[in-house]
Scaffold this active site. Structure first.
Site: not given
Ligand code: 13P
Length: 255
Positions: A169, A175, A215, A9
């Site tokens: 998620e 993030g 993450s 993504n």
């Molecule tokens: P990160 O992998 O940056 O934590 O983001 C996850 C995410 O929101 C994927 O849709």
């Protein structure tokens, strides 16, 4: 058997030049895939057609939009409908990412409509769910995620839900560098499968891929993919780095 999926993504990142370079690197580096495994690149709207044509010849690669509107058409300046995505051959669309729920006020009811728009247009929705930290701290995550499924995904009939992919998620892991442990991921994925089973029956519940997001990196992918109910990952930050995402795809192909 359900498919194993490594989905990127990109969110609102990368110029077209950078994105093009990233796709070229991935195509050159990722292993050839069996039809049990898939890579899905969720890219910004302006890049969808180009990334589709770049990946067309490589088996196992698919493209996803990051969003679509919940209505079929009309005077909604700046919006993109599921029908438009279908008309350029886009096979997948993210629905209900936590960033859209938070910054664009997308409710479970609106997301139910988006799921219907996707299915009407033969687009497979990747339905995102997951709890905020305060809910996890209260130990209410199972009820919270069940409700997201009940109020959105369950609008789909048994026949339709087989087209869907689910991405769990947890918002506190997105993030933040703080991944859910593999035990936490497995426990929630099993819970989601049980909620699906009660509503749609065992066979369908066993067919729907459930991806983990939050993450995910090369260094934790093996452990997450070893969990029996984790069927892959939805990857944000690490999907922007060719070497990281390639390693995640490699980990998936070994799992
Ligand atoms: P990160 O992998 O940056 O934590 O983001 C996850 C995410 O929101 C994927 O849709």
């Amino acid at each position: 058997m359900r498919k194993k999926i490594a989905a990127a993504n990109w969110k609102m990142n990368l110029t077209w030049q950078q994105g093009n370079e990233l796709v070229q690197s991935l195509l050159g580096a990722t292993p050839s895939m069996q039809d049990t495994h898939q890579v899905i690149l969720s890219v910004p709207f302006p890049y969808l057609a180009s990334v589709s044509s770049m990946t067309k010849g490589t088996s196992g690669y698919q493209v996803a939009a990051q969003n679509c509107h919940h209505l079929a058409a009309g005077a909604y300046t700046g919006e993109v409908s599921a029908g438009m995505l279908a008309s350029i051959g886009i096979p997948y669309c993210l629905v209900g990412h936590s960033e859209r729920r938070e910054y664009n006020g997308e409710t479970n009811a609106v997301l139910a409509d988006k799921l219907v728009r996707c299915i009407e247009n033969s687009i497979r929705p990747i339905f995102c769910c997951g709890e905020p930290l305060a809910i996890r701290d209260q130990g209410q995550q199972n009820e919270y995620v069940a409700r997201q499924l009940q109020e959105s995904l369950f609008v789909l009939s048994a026949e339709q839900v087989g087209q869907a992919v689910i991405a769990y998620e947890p918002i506190w892991a997105i993030g933040t560098g703080r991944t859910a442990s593999s035990e936490q991921a497995q426990a929630m994925h099993l819970h989601i499968r049980q909620v699906l089973e009660v509503h749609y029956g065992q066979q369908l519940a066993g067919q729907i891929p459930i991806l983990y997001g939050g993450s995910v990196k090369a260094s934790n992918a093996d452990e997450l993919f070893a969990c029996p109910d984790v069927d892959g990952a939805l990857v944000g930050g690490a999907s922007l780095v060719a070497s990281e995402f390639t390693a995640i795809v490699n980990a998936l192909c070994k799992s």
